[in-house]
Design an enzyme around this catalytic site. Structure first.
Site, PDB file in Angstrom:
ATOM      1  N   ASN A  80       0.838  -1.201   0.000  1.00 27.66           N
ATOM      2  CA  ASN A  80       0.000   0.000   0.000  1.00 27.66           C
ATOM      3  C   ASN A  80       0.872   1.249   0.000  1.00 27.66           C
ATOM      4  O   ASN A  80       2.095   1.155  -0.013  1.00 27.66           O
ATOM      5  CB  ASN A  80      -0.948  -0.031   1.208  1.00 27.66           C
ATOM      6  N   PHE A  86      -4.425   3.342  14.765  1.00 27.12           N
ATOM      7  CA  PHE A  86      -4.730   4.386  13.787  1.00 27.12           C
ATOM      8  C   PHE A  86      -5.911   3.925  12.940  1.00 27.12           C
ATOM      9  O   PHE A  86      -6.105   2.738  12.732  1.00 27.12           O
ATOM     10  CB  PHE A  86      -3.518   4.637  12.873  1.00 27.12           C
ATOM     11  N   LYS A 130     -13.811   1.111  15.860  1.00 23.82           N
ATOM     12  CA  LYS A 130     -12.558   0.336  16.009  1.00 23.82           C
ATOM     13  C   LYS A 130     -12.053   0.368  17.437  1.00 23.82           C
ATOM     14  O   LYS A 130     -11.514  -0.625  17.941  1.00 23.82           O
ATOM     15  CB  LYS A 130     -11.475   0.916  15.090  1.00 23.82           C
ATOM     16  N   ASP A 134      -4.493  -6.189   5.031  1.00 15.85           N
ATOM     17  CA  ASP A 134      -5.594  -6.945   5.639  1.00 15.85           C
ATOM     18  C   ASP A 134      -5.592  -8.395   5.157  1.00 15.85           C
ATOM     19  O   ASP A 134      -6.023  -9.290   5.877  1.00 15.85           O
ATOM     20  CB  ASP A 134      -6.934  -6.284   5.274  1.00 15.85           C
ATOM     21  N   ASP A 192      -4.998  -9.646  13.120  1.00 12.18           N
ATOM     22  CA  ASP A 192      -5.019  -8.226  13.491  1.00 12.18           C
ATOM     23  C   ASP A 192      -4.045  -8.005  14.651  1.00 12.18           C
ATOM     24  O   ASP A 192      -4.295  -8.439  15.782  1.00 12.18           O
ATOM     25  CB  ASP A 192      -6.445  -7.819  13.883  1.00 12.18           C
ATOM     26  N   ILE A 193      -2.936  -7.356  14.370  1.00 12.01           N
ATOM     27  CA  ILE A 193      -1.868  -7.187  15.370  1.00 12.01           C
ATOM     28  C   ILE A 193      -2.383  -6.387  16.564  1.00 12.01           C
ATOM     29  O   ILE A 193      -2.195  -6.757  17.725  1.00 12.01           O
ATOM     30  CB  ILE A 193      -0.648  -6.464  14.736  1.00 12.01           C
ATOM     31  N   GLY A 216       0.258   1.258  17.101  1.00 14.69           N
ATOM     32  CA  GLY A 216       0.181   0.561  15.808  1.00 14.69           C
ATOM     33  C   GLY A 216      -0.042   1.575  14.704  1.00 14.69           C
ATOM     34  O   GLY A 216      -1.179   1.877  14.353  1.00 14.69           O
ATOM     35  N   ALA A 230       1.357   1.220  11.693  1.00 12.53           N
ATOM     36  CA  ALA A 230       1.649   0.583  10.401  1.00 12.53           C
ATOM     37  C   ALA A 230       0.368   0.400   9.592  1.00 12.53           C
ATOM     38  O   ALA A 230      -0.718   0.272  10.157  1.00 12.53           O
ATOM     39  CB  ALA A 230       2.310  -0.771  10.635  1.00 12.53           C
TER      40      ALA A 230
HETATM   41  O1  C5P Z   1      -9.143  -2.247  10.915  1.00 13.76           O
HETATM   42  P1  C5P Z   1      -8.156  -1.294  10.352  1.00 13.76           P
HETATM   43  O2  C5P Z   1      -7.117  -1.967   9.484  1.00 13.76           O
HETATM   44  O3  C5P Z   1      -8.719  -0.088   9.704  1.00 13.76           O
HETATM   45  O4  C5P Z   1      -7.394  -0.735  11.675  1.00 13.76           O
HETATM   46  C1  C5P Z   1      -6.282   0.079  11.587  1.00 13.76           C
HETATM   47  C2  C5P Z   1      -5.424  -0.127  12.792  1.00 13.76           C
HETATM   48  O5  C5P Z   1      -5.247  -1.515  13.023  1.00 13.76           O
HETATM   49  C3  C5P Z   1      -4.017   0.422  12.613  1.00 13.76           C
HETATM   50  O6  C5P Z   1      -3.554   0.852  13.866  1.00 13.76           O
HETATM   51  C4  C5P Z   1      -3.235  -0.783  12.107  1.00 13.76           C
HETATM   52  O7  C5P Z   1      -1.860  -0.684  12.432  1.00 13.76           O
HETATM   53  C5  C5P Z   1      -3.903  -1.904  12.855  1.00 13.76           C
HETATM   54  N1  C5P Z   1      -3.915  -3.193  12.134  1.00 13.76           N
HETATM   55  C6  C5P Z   1      -3.236  -4.257  12.674  1.00 13.76           C
HETATM   56  N2  C5P Z   1      -3.243  -5.480  12.050  1.00 13.76           N
HETATM   57  C7  C5P Z   1      -3.944  -5.674  10.924  1.00 13.76           C
HETATM   58  C8  C5P Z   1      -4.679  -4.598  10.369  1.00 13.76           C
HETATM   59  C9  C5P Z   1      -4.646  -3.376  10.998  1.00 13.76           C
HETATM   60  O8  C5P Z   1      -2.573  -4.085  13.699  1.00 13.76           O
HETATM   61  N3  C5P Z   1      -3.924  -6.858  10.341  1.00 13.76           N
END
Ligand code: C5P
Length: 402
Positions: A214, A327, A341, A283, A310-311, A277, A279
């Site tokens: 991205n 974020f 969120k 997805d 989802d980290i 987070g 980054a």
């Molecule tokens: O759900 P969304 O991707 O919009 O959420 C954004 C937030 O979730 C950001 O802080 C991003 O770093 C974190 N994130 C994550 N792991 C993922 C997707 C998003 O930690 N697989």
């Protein structure tokens, strides 16, 4: 304003070296303890005795001097400093700093210093305008070094242009404001705390030569790392592939895929008081990574993708988890999605920003944020990512201590 700080003044060999004597006097007047380090060529312009008399401390110029090392070795000198300012900084010393050379005391101290560093250039205007000098200065800026001046005007060589050392009073003022900012109120400080930040995009490979990614540049995450360092934190930065230089003194862990980022963040999370987070984690990633380059075949092709872990949500699920900040980059319904969120991922704070608009967001120098936590929210108006990072770090520290 008087300060009780240790200022290390590096003097390199330019005609403006005499102005450094005035700087010592001004710093002392502000209540600072000053130590002076001179390069070999600075010794040709001004006597160390002048600096010794004005600072009340012996002057350092040798890297390998047993007596000096016994009195205060170069590492101790670097540790002693609350701020390190190099004034005047010649084109040569700027080039050395930008390449990390350490062949004399001043350049070695620069590498060893963990305090904020400021550089006040002084040189002939053509040398200042030379593309190589400009690149070196940009590189220092990217490393978080404060550049003061130079000013425009008459030069010792008879030319007119940019290259004059800023006036000592201005340099002193600049430094005092910076040192004052460093003395953050306790509620805004992250002094001694461990902060973990993830930044940049991830790359999800399809085959040996292709990947899904991205537009994230990593700028916001890197600015947050610098701001957290400035607030006194020990920073670990887990970074996807970016073209940025990590701030000096962060513990950098480079990763490529969302899976690797997940592993790095989860393995470090419990050692930290705060996790941010920032980054842009992919997805989804391809279910199959082809061992050979995928060949062009049919007119249409499809990819089978699997949802990544989802980290942020996984950090938030940990027992004794860090204060967790996420974020939300949105193209629409910013506030609604961000608050959703915050609740769904069960995190402590979320910083929402618009993307896909003319200003701000991905790969831009500017950004604006609307920050939400469970009991309140705050809008941070459009500004540079480094200023925004400073404001967000202050807010995180406030909520953490609340
Ligand atoms: O759900 P969304 O991707 O919009 O959420 C954004 C937030 O979730 C950001 O802080 C991003 O770093 C974190 N994130 C994550 N792991 C993922 C997707 C998003 O930690 N697989």
């Amino acid at each position: 304003m008087t300060i009780n700080k240790h200022i290390l003044l590096g003097v390199s060999g330019g005609i403006a070296a005499y102005k450094a004597a005035e700087l010592v006097r001004l710093f002392k007047k502000q209540g600072a303890d000053v130590r002076v380090v001179m390069t070999k060529s600075a010794l040709q312009f001004i006597s160390p005795l002048t600096f010794q008399a004005l600072s009340g401390n012996s002057v350092h110029s040798e890297l390998l001097d047993t007596d000096a090392e016994n009195a205060m070795g170069h590492i101790n000198l670097a540790r002693w400093a609350d701020a390190f300012i190099i004034a005047p900084a010649t084109a040569n010393i700027i080039a050395k700093l930008s390449y990390g050379l350490a062949d004399d005391l001043l350049s070695t101290l620069y590498l060893a210093a963990t305090c904020p560093v400021y550089v006040a250039p002084a040189m002939n205007q053509a040398m200042w305008n030379n593309a190589v000098t400009q690149e070196n200065v940009e590189k220092l800026k990217r490393h978080g070094i404060g550049i003061i001046g130079p000013e425009q005007g008459d030069q010792a060589c008879g030319e007119i242009g940019f290259g004059r050392l800023s006036e000592p009073v201005d340099i002193c003022k600049h430094l005092m404001v910076a040192l004052d900012k460093q003395a953050l109120s306790p509620s805004q400080s992250l002094q001694g705390l461990n902060v973990l930040i993830s930044a940049g995009p991830t790359r999800e490979p399809l085959d040996p030569v292709r990947y899904l990614t991205n537009r994230s540049s990593g700028k916001m995450g890197y600015a947050l790392a610098q701001a957290a360092l400035n607030a006194g934190a020990n920073v670990t930065l887990v970074s996807g592939p970016v073209s940025l230089v990590a701030p000096k003194n962060v513990h950098l862990i480079k990763v490529e895929t969302a899976e690797q980022m997940h592993e790095a963040v989860i393995s470090k999370a419990l050692e930290n008081a705060v996790y941010i987070g920032a980054a842009a984690v992919a997805d989804y990633s391809p279910v199959i990574i082809q061992a050979e380059k995928i060949k062009k075949q049919d007119d249409q092709s499809s990819l089978l993708l699997r949802k990544n872990k989802d980290i942020l949500a996984d950090v938030a699920k940990l027992d004794k988890r860090p204060f967790t900040v996420g974020f939300a980059a949105e193209t629409d319904h910013l506030e609604v999605y961000a608050q959703d969120k915050l609740v769904r991922k069960n995190i402590d704070m979320i910083a929402a920003n618009w993307v896909g608009r003319e200003q701000g967001g991905f790969d831009s120098e500017l950004n604006a944020l609307h920050v939400f936590w469970k009991t309140g929210d705050k809008k941070l108006v459009m500004t540079t990512k480094s200023q925004l990072a400073e404001q967000l770090i202050n807010l995180i520290a406030e909520r953490l201590h609340a």
